[in-house]
Design a protein around this motif. Structure first.
Motif, PDB file in Angstrom:
ATOM      1  N   GLY A   1       0.798  -1.181  -0.201  1.00  0.00           N
ATOM      2  CA  GLY A   1       0.066   0.078  -0.058  1.00  0.00           C
ATOM      3  C   GLY A   1       0.900   1.386  -0.080  1.00  0.00           C
ATOM      4  O   GLY A   1       0.520   2.155  -0.821  1.00  0.00           O
ATOM      5  N   TYR A   2       1.906   1.292   0.842  1.00  0.00           N
ATOM      6  CA  TYR A   2       2.662   2.428   1.157  1.00  0.00           C
ATOM      7  C   TYR A   2       3.360   2.926  -0.400  1.00  0.00           C
ATOM      8  O   TYR A   2       3.540   3.950  -0.793  1.00  0.00           O
ATOM      9  CB  TYR A   2       3.599   2.360   1.916  1.00  0.00           C
ATOM     10  N   ASP A   3       3.988   1.671  -0.952  1.00  0.00           N
ATOM     11  CA  ASP A   3       4.836   2.017  -2.030  1.00  0.00           C
ATOM     12  C   ASP A   3       3.908   2.299  -3.285  1.00  0.00           C
ATOM     13  O   ASP A   3       4.633   2.976  -4.341  1.00  0.00           O
ATOM     14  CB  ASP A   3       5.965   0.824  -2.436  1.00  0.00           C
ATOM     15  N   THR A   4       2.656   1.893  -3.502  1.00  0.00           N
ATOM     16  CA  THR A   4       1.921   2.388  -4.628  1.00  0.00           C
ATOM     17  C   THR A   4       1.114   3.832  -4.190  1.00  0.00           C
ATOM     18  O   THR A   4       0.999   4.491  -5.180  1.00  0.00           O
ATOM     19  CB  THR A   4       0.664   1.359  -4.865  1.00  0.00           C
ATOM     20  N   GLY A   5       1.094   4.179  -2.861  1.00  0.00           N
ATOM     21  CA  GLY A   5       0.358   5.402  -2.639  1.00  0.00           C
ATOM     22  C   GLY A   5       1.026   6.385  -2.603  1.00  0.00           C
ATOM     23  O   GLY A   5       0.751   7.863  -2.630  1.00  0.00           O
TER      24      GLY A   5
ATOM     25  N   THR B   1      13.709   0.206  -2.314  1.00  0.00           N
ATOM     26  CA  THR B   1      13.541   1.475  -1.751  1.00  0.00           C
ATOM     27  C   THR B   1      14.672   2.321  -1.538  1.00  0.00           C
ATOM     28  O   THR B   1      14.688   3.687  -1.975  1.00  0.00           O
ATOM     29  CB  THR B   1      13.043   1.381  -0.141  1.00  0.00           C
ATOM     30  N   LEU B   2      15.822   1.779  -1.165  1.00  0.00           N
ATOM     31  CA  LEU B   2      17.014   2.518  -1.121  1.00  0.00           C
ATOM     32  C   LEU B   2      17.494   2.917  -2.372  1.00  0.00           C
ATOM     33  O   LEU B   2      18.117   4.189  -2.401  1.00  0.00           O
ATOM     34  CB  LEU B   2      18.032   1.843  -0.305  1.00  0.00           C
ATOM     35  N   GLY B   3      17.550   2.006  -3.407  1.00  0.00           N
ATOM     36  CA  GLY B   3      17.868   2.492  -4.837  1.00  0.00           C
ATOM     37  C   GLY B   3      16.940   3.783  -5.165  1.00  0.00           C
ATOM     38  O   GLY B   3      17.637   4.763  -5.867  1.00  0.00           O
ATOM     39  N   CYS B   4      15.742   3.736  -4.916  1.00  0.00           N
ATOM     40  CA  CYS B   4      15.067   5.033  -5.312  1.00  0.00           C
ATOM     41  C   CYS B   4      15.251   6.098  -4.545  1.00  0.00           C
ATOM     42  O   CYS B   4      15.267   7.293  -5.202  1.00  0.00           O
ATOM     43  CB  CYS B   4      13.380   4.528  -5.073  1.00  0.00           C
ATOM     44  N   VAL B   5      15.529   6.084  -3.419  1.00  0.00           N
ATOM     45  CA  VAL B   5      15.900   7.129  -2.465  1.00  0.00           C
ATOM     46  C   VAL B   5      17.309   7.847  -2.981  1.00  0.00           C
ATOM     47  O   VAL B   5      17.411   9.211  -3.037  1.00  0.00           O
ATOM     48  CB  VAL B   5      16.054   6.916  -0.792  1.00  0.00           C
TER      49      VAL B   5
ATOM     50  N   ASN C   1      14.745  17.924  -2.526  1.00  0.00           N
ATOM     51  CA  ASN C   1      14.623  16.663  -2.422  1.00  0.00           C
ATOM     52  C   ASN C   1      13.752  15.931  -1.251  1.00  0.00           C
ATOM     53  O   ASN C   1      14.077  14.752  -1.048  1.00  0.00           O
ATOM     54  CB  ASN C   1      16.103  15.924  -2.282  1.00  0.00           C
ATOM     55  N   VAL C   2      12.697  16.697  -1.082  1.00  0.00           N
ATOM     56  CA  VAL C   2      11.809  16.297  -0.033  1.00  0.00           C
ATOM     57  C   VAL C   2      11.164  14.884  -0.368  1.00  0.00           C
ATOM     58  O   VAL C   2      10.652  14.088   0.038  1.00  0.00           O
ATOM     59  CB  VAL C   2      10.840  17.168   0.194  1.00  0.00           C
ATOM     60  N   TRP C   3      10.958  14.742  -1.697  1.00  0.00           N
ATOM     61  CA  TRP C   3      10.578  13.392  -2.338  1.00  0.00           C
ATOM     62  C   TRP C   3      11.180  12.135  -1.615  1.00  0.00           C
ATOM     63  O   TRP C   3      10.546  10.728  -1.401  1.00  0.00           O
ATOM     64  CB  TRP C   3      10.238  13.394  -3.748  1.00  0.00           C
ATOM     65  N   ARG C   4      12.456  12.446  -1.650  1.00  0.00           N
ATOM     66  CA  ARG C   4      13.535  11.140  -1.076  1.00  0.00           C
ATOM     67  C   ARG C   4      12.828  10.738   0.114  1.00  0.00           C
ATOM     68  O   ARG C   4      12.889   9.491   0.666  1.00  0.00           O
ATOM     69  CB  ARG C   4      14.729  11.775  -1.282  1.00  0.00           C
ATOM     70  N   TYR C   5      12.788  11.853   1.239  1.00  0.00           N
ATOM     71  CA  TYR C   5      12.264  11.525   2.481  1.00  0.00           C
ATOM     72  C   TYR C   5      10.883  10.646   2.636  1.00  0.00           C
ATOM     73  O   TYR C   5      10.667   9.723   3.365  1.00  0.00           O
ATOM     74  CB  TYR C   5      12.093  12.722   3.261  1.00  0.00           C
ATOM     75  N   MET C   6       9.795  11.172   1.551  1.00  0.00           N
ATOM     76  CA  MET C   6       8.770  10.347   1.641  1.00  0.00           C
ATOM     77  C   MET C   6       9.058   8.926   1.245  1.00  0.00           C
ATOM     78  O   MET C   6       8.145   7.893   1.796  1.00  0.00           O
ATOM     79  CB  MET C   6       7.813  10.734   0.520  1.00  0.00           C
ATOM     80  N   LEU C   7       9.795   8.662   0.152  1.00  0.00           N
ATOM     81  CA  LEU C   7      10.084   7.318  -0.324  1.00  0.00           C
ATOM     82  C   LEU C   7      10.760   6.352   0.847  1.00  0.00           C
ATOM     83  O   LEU C   7      10.788   5.138   0.878  1.00  0.00           O
ATOM     84  CB  LEU C   7      10.830   7.119  -1.417  1.00  0.00           C
ATOM     85  N   ALA C   8      11.754   7.027   1.659  1.00  0.00           N
ATOM     86  CA  ALA C   8      12.528   6.603   2.728  1.00  0.00           C
ATOM     87  C   ALA C   8      11.710   5.748   3.696  1.00  0.00           C
ATOM     88  O   ALA C   8      12.282   4.750   4.269  1.00  0.00           O
ATOM     89  CB  ALA C   8      13.649   7.588   3.085  1.00  0.00           C
ATOM     90  N   VAL C   9      10.739   6.235   3.986  1.00  0.00           N
ATOM     91  CA  VAL C   9       9.837   5.695   5.070  1.00  0.00           C
ATOM     92  C   VAL C   9       9.665   4.525   4.925  1.00  0.00           C
ATOM     93  O   VAL C   9       9.347   3.529   5.975  1.00  0.00           O
ATOM     94  CB  VAL C   9       8.790   6.591   5.268  1.00  0.00           C
ATOM     95  N   SER C  10       9.371   4.024   3.774  1.00  0.00           N
ATOM     96  CA  SER C  10       8.798   2.476   3.506  1.00  0.00           C
ATOM     97  C   SER C  10      10.138   1.459   3.845  1.00  0.00           C
ATOM     98  O   SER C  10       9.679   0.250   3.919  1.00  0.00           O
ATOM     99  CB  SER C  10       8.390   2.301   2.128  1.00  0.00           C
ATOM    100  N   VAL C  11      11.220   1.795   4.158  1.00  0.00           N
ATOM    101  CA  VAL C  11      12.371   1.036   4.397  1.00  0.00           C
ATOM    102  C   VAL C  11      12.184   0.345   5.954  1.00  0.00           C
ATOM    103  O   VAL C  11      12.587  -0.851   6.193  1.00  0.00           O
ATOM    104  CB  VAL C  11      13.780   1.485   4.158  1.00  0.00           C
TER     105      VAL C  11
END
Length: 474
Positions: free
Chosen positions: A40-44, A106-110, A183-193
């Protein structure tokens, strides 16, 4: 003459009385459902991360669409391949592997320096999402007792919807706190780790599926697992039933593409695939991915649409909670037909409101109410039911293969809706778009009424035996 072997005398299972095993089963359910949370998190998360990501990486509309959508294609292949890997190596092993892929993706995207690198790691992340979507429901369905299967397996759907809602909330909080960072979007993606590590660490202590162990001739280990999550007398009785079915299915040689030549298996797989299509063509993910855009088109300001869109996340959560409360009390077919009827009704009301109401300050809120009611109805019925039925319809040796194939079709249908929704709204407007969804919903009602079998209150083995007997010659 029907030469297909059948169970001559179904095992009568004693009730699974509460005890220490109940707590153990609850822990297993929570840990495995972290796969749903990641799903859910990674798609939303892309809903809020898209704009700052576009600015930071200099994305064109084409490259932005590619980066957003490639996760869905990765998920489709992850569902297909993940099912086969789950059959070969075990459900627990597959979830451990997927947790590692979640972390890497996740880390690759961040830390991706360019949009092509980001797209590549989003595909990897999508593979893990799809693999989890095919593995977690099967793992839970094979571990929980039949009388509790509906509510416990559907907790995975709660985690999926909760993951989407969490992504909306986390995005809002991070944007409010660090929105000035490019780069705030990277923080958003990083949470799912964080849930990815929780899944990895948790699954190290979880048991393997007893159904899978029995299919590999490891009856002693299967019985040990059942004794962890069942009362002693229930475990002994259930292992006898599973063992009898495993011997029978070794004769049938089920488990791959060639088995689609068997009429009753082919019919079951087609039903599973079409259920996935019906679920996605309700248009639910058009709201999850483009809810803000839809509400802006309906008349909200950009800021108002972002706030209003959180209602979709909230009512999605409320809907799935209601669905889980009902799922063990209402027959699957009744709930599917009732849910589709509500969905069609609210689609028509959204379309009619967009078409006939005058453009004023009230119109956007009326459309929002009907959209929210659609989301609530969808997540309270088809949302958990389709995943549950995919997990409980298929025979043991075919289960992960058929689940993977059905979920692959589901993800492809998701991709079609994701790509088609913006140009459809642009070309036809909100009204005609939702009328199209309503027409598809009517076809879904006809399909459920004429094709979909009832699975409620039956063990996985009982349902298989009944369906095979009814459709072996068709």
């Amino acid at each position: 003459m029907n030469t297909t072997p059948t169970l001559t005398s179904p095992v009568v299972l004693p009730p699974d009385r509460p005890g220490p095993h109940t707590r153990r089963l609850g822990v297993v359910t929570v840990v495995a459902s972290f796969g749903g949370l990641l799903f859910g998190y990674d798609t939303g998360v892309i809903n809020g991360a898209g704009d700052p990501m576009k600015t930071d990486l200099g994305l064109s509309p084409l490259s932005e669409g590619f980066v957003v959508s490639i996760l869905i294609f990765g998920a489709a292949f992850g569902a297909l391949v993940g099912g086969r890997l789950s059959d070969r190596h075990g459900r627990r092993h597959n979830l451990l592997m997927l947790s590692c892929i979640f972390i890497i993706g996740t880390l690759g995207c961040v830390f991706a320096p360019t949009w092509p690198a980001l797209a590549a790691f989003r595909f990897v992340l999508g593979f893990a999402v799809g693999g989890a979507s095919a593995t977690v429901p099967v793992y839970l369905a094979e571990l929980v007792p039949a009388e509790r299967r509906g509510s416990l397996v559907s907790r995975n759907e709660i985690m999926i919807v909760g993951g989407v809602f969490a992504a909306f909330i986390v995005n809002a909080v991070i944007m409010h706190t660090w929105g000035h960072h490019h780069n705030v979007w990277r923080y958003m993606l990083a949470v799912s780790v964080l849930p990815a590590f929780a899944l990895l660490i948790g699954m190290l202590r979880m048991p393997e599926s007893p159904r899978w162990l029995t299919s590999r001739g490891r009856d002693g280990e299967a019985l040990d697992v059942l004794r962890q999550v069942r009362s002693p007398e229930r475990a002994d009785a259930e292992i006898a039933e599973v063992h009898a079915l495993a011997e029978e299915e070794q004769i049938l040689h089920t488990g791959g593409w060639r088995d689609l030549a068997v009429p009753w298996i082919r019919r079951l797989v087609i039903i599973g695939a079409v259920l996935g299509i019906v679920q996605q063509f309700t248009g639910i993910n058009s709201i999850m991915y483009y809810g803000t855009q839809l509400l802006q088109t309906a008349g909200f300001s950009s800021g108002g649409a972002i706030i209003a869109n959180t209602a979709n996340g909230l009512f999605s959560m409320l809907g799935i909670i209601v669905g889980v409360l009902l799922i063990n009390r209402v027959d699957r077919r009744t709930m599917l037909i009732g849910g589709l009827s509500l969905i069609v009704t609210f689609h028509v009301l959204v379309g009619t409101s967009a078409l006939l109401l005058p453009d004023n300050a009230i119109k956007p809120y009326i459309i929002l109410v009907f959209v929210v009611l659609f989301v609530f109805s969808m997540q309270g019925t088809l949302g958990p039911l389709v995943w549950l039925m995919l997990a409980e319809m298929f025979p043991l040796k075919l289960r992960s293969f058929a689940m993977g194939l059905s979920v692959f079709v589901l993800w492809v249908a998701d991709a079609v809706v994701t790509f088609g929704f913006p140009p459809l709204v642009s070309a036809l407007g909100i009204a005609l778009t939702f009328f199209v969804f309503a027409g598809i919903g009517v076809l879904g009602i006809v399909f459920v009424a004429t094709m979909v079998p009832e699975t409620r209150g039956k063990s996985l083995e009982e349902f298989e035996d009944e369906f095979r007997s009814a459709h072996a010659r068709r």
